[in-house]
Design an enzyme around this catalytic site. Structure first.
Site, PDB file in Angstrom:
ATOM      1  N   CYS A 119      26.237  19.612  42.693  1.00  0.00           N
ATOM      2  CA  CYS A 119      27.308  18.737  42.186  1.00  0.00           C
ATOM      3  C   CYS A 119      28.246  18.233  43.285  1.00  0.00           C
ATOM      4  O   CYS A 119      29.051  17.336  43.059  1.00  0.00           O
ATOM      5  CB  CYS A 119      28.103  19.446  41.092  1.00  0.00           C
ATOM      6  SG  CYS A 119      27.048  20.002  39.749  1.00  0.00           S
ATOM      7  N   HIS A 252      34.621  15.856  40.560  1.00  0.00           N
ATOM      8  CA  HIS A 252      33.344  16.047  39.874  1.00  0.00           C
ATOM      9  C   HIS A 252      33.632  16.228  38.383  1.00  0.00           C
ATOM     10  O   HIS A 252      34.525  16.987  37.999  1.00  0.00           O
ATOM     11  CB  HIS A 252      32.641  17.269  40.455  1.00  0.00           C
ATOM     12  CG  HIS A 252      31.461  17.704  39.657  1.00  0.00           C
ATOM     13  ND1 HIS A 252      30.495  16.819  39.228  1.00  0.00           N
ATOM     14  CD2 HIS A 252      31.086  18.933  39.198  1.00  0.00           C
ATOM     15  CE1 HIS A 252      29.585  17.483  38.546  1.00  0.00           C
ATOM     16  NE2 HIS A 252      29.914  18.757  38.501  1.00  0.00           N
ATOM     17  N   ASN A 282      28.236  16.317  32.334  1.00  0.00           N
ATOM     18  CA  ASN A 282      28.155  16.658  33.758  1.00  0.00           C
ATOM     19  C   ASN A 282      26.838  16.103  34.298  1.00  0.00           C
ATOM     20  O   ASN A 282      25.769  16.608  33.955  1.00  0.00           O
ATOM     21  CB  ASN A 282      28.227  18.182  33.901  1.00  0.00           C
ATOM     22  CG  ASN A 282      28.139  18.655  35.337  1.00  0.00           C
ATOM     23  OD1 ASN A 282      27.791  17.883  36.231  1.00  0.00           O
ATOM     24  ND2 ASN A 282      28.433  19.919  35.558  1.00  0.00           N
TER      25      ASN A 282
HETATM   26  O1  UT7 Z   1      28.635  21.320  37.754  1.00  0.00           O
HETATM   27  C1  UT7 Z   1      29.000  22.514  38.373  1.00  0.00           C
HETATM   28  C2  UT7 Z   1      30.284  22.965  37.903  1.00  0.00           C
HETATM   29  N1  UT7 Z   1      30.151  23.605  36.607  1.00  0.00           N
HETATM   30  C3  UT7 Z   1      31.252  23.875  35.937  1.00  0.00           C
HETATM   31  O2  UT7 Z   1      32.301  23.483  36.371  1.00  0.00           O
HETATM   32  C4  UT7 Z   1      31.186  24.710  34.677  1.00  0.00           C
HETATM   33  C5  UT7 Z   1      32.334  25.674  34.687  1.00  0.00           C
HETATM   34  N2  UT7 Z   1      32.443  26.473  33.498  1.00  0.00           N
HETATM   35  C6  UT7 Z   1      32.809  25.974  32.289  1.00  0.00           C
HETATM   36  O3  UT7 Z   1      33.000  24.784  32.174  1.00  0.00           O
HETATM   37  C7  UT7 Z   1      33.021  26.916  31.157  1.00  0.00           C
HETATM   38  O4  UT7 Z   1      32.997  28.251  31.611  1.00  0.00           O
HETATM   39  C8  UT7 Z   1      32.003  26.738  29.990  1.00  0.00           C
HETATM   40  C9  UT7 Z   1      32.249  25.402  29.310  1.00  0.00           C
HETATM   41  C10 UT7 Z   1      30.586  26.785  30.545  1.00  0.00           C
HETATM   42  C11 UT7 Z   1      32.180  27.845  28.964  1.00  0.00           C
HETATM   43  O5  UT7 Z   1      33.503  27.845  28.471  1.00  0.00           O
HETATM   44  P1  UT7 Z   1      34.289  29.220  28.274  1.00  0.00           P
HETATM   45  O6  UT7 Z   1      35.592  28.874  27.715  1.00  0.00           O
HETATM   46  O7  UT7 Z   1      34.238  29.950  29.594  1.00  0.00           O
HETATM   47  O8  UT7 Z   1      33.439  29.936  27.154  1.00  0.00           O
HETATM   48  P2  UT7 Z   1      32.718  31.361  27.212  1.00  0.00           P
HETATM   49  O9  UT7 Z   1      31.539  31.312  28.112  1.00  0.00           O
HETATM   50  O10 UT7 Z   1      33.757  32.404  27.456  1.00  0.00           O
HETATM   51  O11 UT7 Z   1      32.211  31.509  25.710  1.00  0.00           O
HETATM   52  C12 UT7 Z   1      33.129  31.684  24.629  1.00  0.00           C
HETATM   53  C13 UT7 Z   1      32.356  31.821  23.328  1.00  0.00           C
HETATM   54  C14 UT7 Z   1      31.247  32.866  23.384  1.00  0.00           C
HETATM   55  O12 UT7 Z   1      31.219  33.524  22.129  1.00  0.00           O
HETATM   56  P3  UT7 Z   1      31.870  34.982  21.950  1.00  0.00           P
HETATM   57  O13 UT7 Z   1      31.163  35.845  22.933  1.00  0.00           O
HETATM   58  O14 UT7 Z   1      33.327  34.796  22.268  1.00  0.00           O
HETATM   59  O15 UT7 Z   1      31.588  35.287  20.521  1.00  0.00           O
HETATM   60  C15 UT7 Z   1      29.994  32.034  23.521  1.00  0.00           C
HETATM   61  O16 UT7 Z   1      28.850  32.665  22.986  1.00  0.00           O
HETATM   62  O17 UT7 Z   1      31.731  30.586  23.007  1.00  0.00           O
HETATM   63  C16 UT7 Z   1      30.335  30.806  22.717  1.00  0.00           C
HETATM   64  N3  UT7 Z   1      29.580  29.621  23.122  1.00  0.00           N
HETATM   65  C17 UT7 Z   1      29.333  28.581  22.306  1.00  0.00           C
HETATM   66  N4  UT7 Z   1      29.633  28.363  21.014  1.00  0.00           N
HETATM   67  C18 UT7 Z   1      29.237  27.186  20.474  1.00  0.00           C
HETATM   68  C19 UT7 Z   1      29.062  29.349  24.337  1.00  0.00           C
HETATM   69  N5  UT7 Z   1      28.473  28.146  24.327  1.00  0.00           N
HETATM   70  C20 UT7 Z   1      28.627  27.654  23.085  1.00  0.00           C
HETATM   71  C21 UT7 Z   1      28.237  26.446  22.475  1.00  0.00           C
HETATM   72  N6  UT7 Z   1      28.564  26.251  21.169  1.00  0.00           N
HETATM   73  N7  UT7 Z   1      27.568  25.480  23.116  1.00  0.00           N
END
Ligand code: UT7
Length: 325
Positions: A119, A252, A282
């Site tokens: 990225c 980005h 993204n």
């Molecule tokens: O291009 C390179 C750069 N990449 C990035 O910048 C990505 C950086 N990271 C992020 O943008 C975020 O960490 C994410 C968007 C990937 C995830 O967001 P988050 O707020 O960190 O969520 P999380 O991983 O802590 O997940 C929270 C909850 C989980 O459920 P529980 O364990 O709390 O019950 C996940 O299972 O959300 C759940 N979850 C979803 N639910 C519905 C994860 N993905 C999904 C989904 N739909 N697609």
């Protein structure tokens, strides 16, 4: 030899198939994967992404964006003497997408190669092109970010497959007597390979390991916010500028929350943040030139404006480019 390089034209291309969050959620539901528009918008700011048709490759998207950039710059393909494509999803293992794209544009003879910094690829490619122009090795470069990330997504993993899209953006970078690119700053730290990678490889005629994207989203998130501020500050210092000199921040486009916190750390009002992640998702190396071209064509960014471009991603890689358009 010219003292500076300057962007003289921008272009972009999105494959026609657009999926809203609701469209994607409906497709995933058929495979037993549960997600929702609400979750995706709240956590990422993404509302839609584009996916390329199966026969369409990175070089096709990149060539379409490059044609528009050359048209905007008033430059003919025959005048181009350097092509750099930033991509992590090339058409083949080799040759480079840049060579394939060169031929599709009807160009032969000039240097053409890919830059692989995920990225951060576009800021890496722009920095390399700037250096080659300043040393007299090139005078009119095409710098392209192009990706088909849909090919490497695991559609059973809802934590990653809702985030990415396909597309391409391009600029023509020309030798100039007046300042365009003001300063650049690139970094990498390979100890973070595991937090964002596609661990598969080709060996003995087989794919070994898993060829789909893996990401520890929270680890990437935390690292990204810190390094984006550091890279912006280092670039401003090199150029002898301050936060107040930035007209537009084009980070980005991965997650609106990362982008907004970067703007806040740089004390920039959110009105100076260029946002296309909502419509494109993204697109990895394509995201910055796609956002740049969108904002140039809708009149938001004007000639003469000072732009801070910032990339961050797998490697771990990060970097920034400060420029006058
Ligand atoms: O291009 C390179 C750069 N990449 C990035 O910048 C990505 C950086 N990271 C992020 O943008 C975020 O960490 C994410 C968007 C990937 C995830 O967001 P988050 O707020 O960190 O969520 P999380 O991983 O802590 O997940 C929270 C909850 C989980 O459920 P529980 O364990 O709390 O019950 C996940 O299972 O959300 C759940 N979850 C979803 N639910 C519905 C994860 N993905 C999904 C989904 N739909 N697609």
């Amino acid at each position: 030899m010219s003292p500076y390089s300057r962007i003289t034209g921008t272009g972009s291309y999105l494959p026609p198939r657009r999926l809203s969050n609701a469209d994607l959620a409906a497709e995933l539901a058929t495979q037993g994967v549960e997600t929702s528009d609400e979750w995706i918008v709240e956590r990422t700011g993404i509302r839609a992404r584009h996916f390329a048709a199966p026969e369409v490759c990175t070089s096709d998207l990149g060539a379409a964006a490059a044609r528009k950039a050359m048209e905007a710059a008033g430059v003919l393909p025959s005048e181009i003497d350097l092509i750099i494509v930033a991509t992590s999803t090339p058409d083949m293992v080799f040759p480079s997408a840049a060579c394939i794209l060169q031929h599709k544009l009807g160009i032969a003879g000039c240097a053409a190669f890919d830059v692989q910094a995920v990225c951060s690829g576009f800021v890496y490619a722009l920095t390399v092109a700037d250096a080659l122009i300043k040393t007299g090795s090139a005078t009119k470069a095409l710098v392209i970010g192009a990706e088909v990330f849909s090919r490497i997504l695991d559609f059973k993993d809802r934590t990653t497959c809702v985030l990415f899209g396909d597309g391409a953006g391009a600029v023509v970078l020309e030798a100039s007597e007046t300042p365009g690119i003001l300063a650049t700053d690139l970094h990498a730290d390979g100890k973070y390979v595991g937090i964002l990678c596609v661990p598969g490889t080709v060996s003995g005629g087989q794919v070994l390991g898993d060829p789909l994207l893996k990401m520890d989203g929270q680890a990437v998130f935390k690292l990204a916010v810190g390094v984006l501020e550091d890279a912006a500050r280092a670039t401003l210092a090199k150029a002898g500028k301050t936060d107040a000199d930035i007209d537009w921040l084009i980070p980005h486009q991965a997650n609106i929350r990362i982008m907004q916190s970067t703007a806040k750390k740089l004390k920039l009002p959110l009105s100076k943040l260029i946002v296309t992640v909502d419509q494109h998702g993204n697109t990895s190396a394509a995201s910055i030139p796609l956002a740049l071209d969108t904002a140039v064509r809708n009149g938001t960014i004007q000639k003469g404006d000072t732009l801070m471009l910032e990339g961050v991603g797998g490697g771990f890689t990060w970097g920034a480019v400060l420029l006058n358009l």
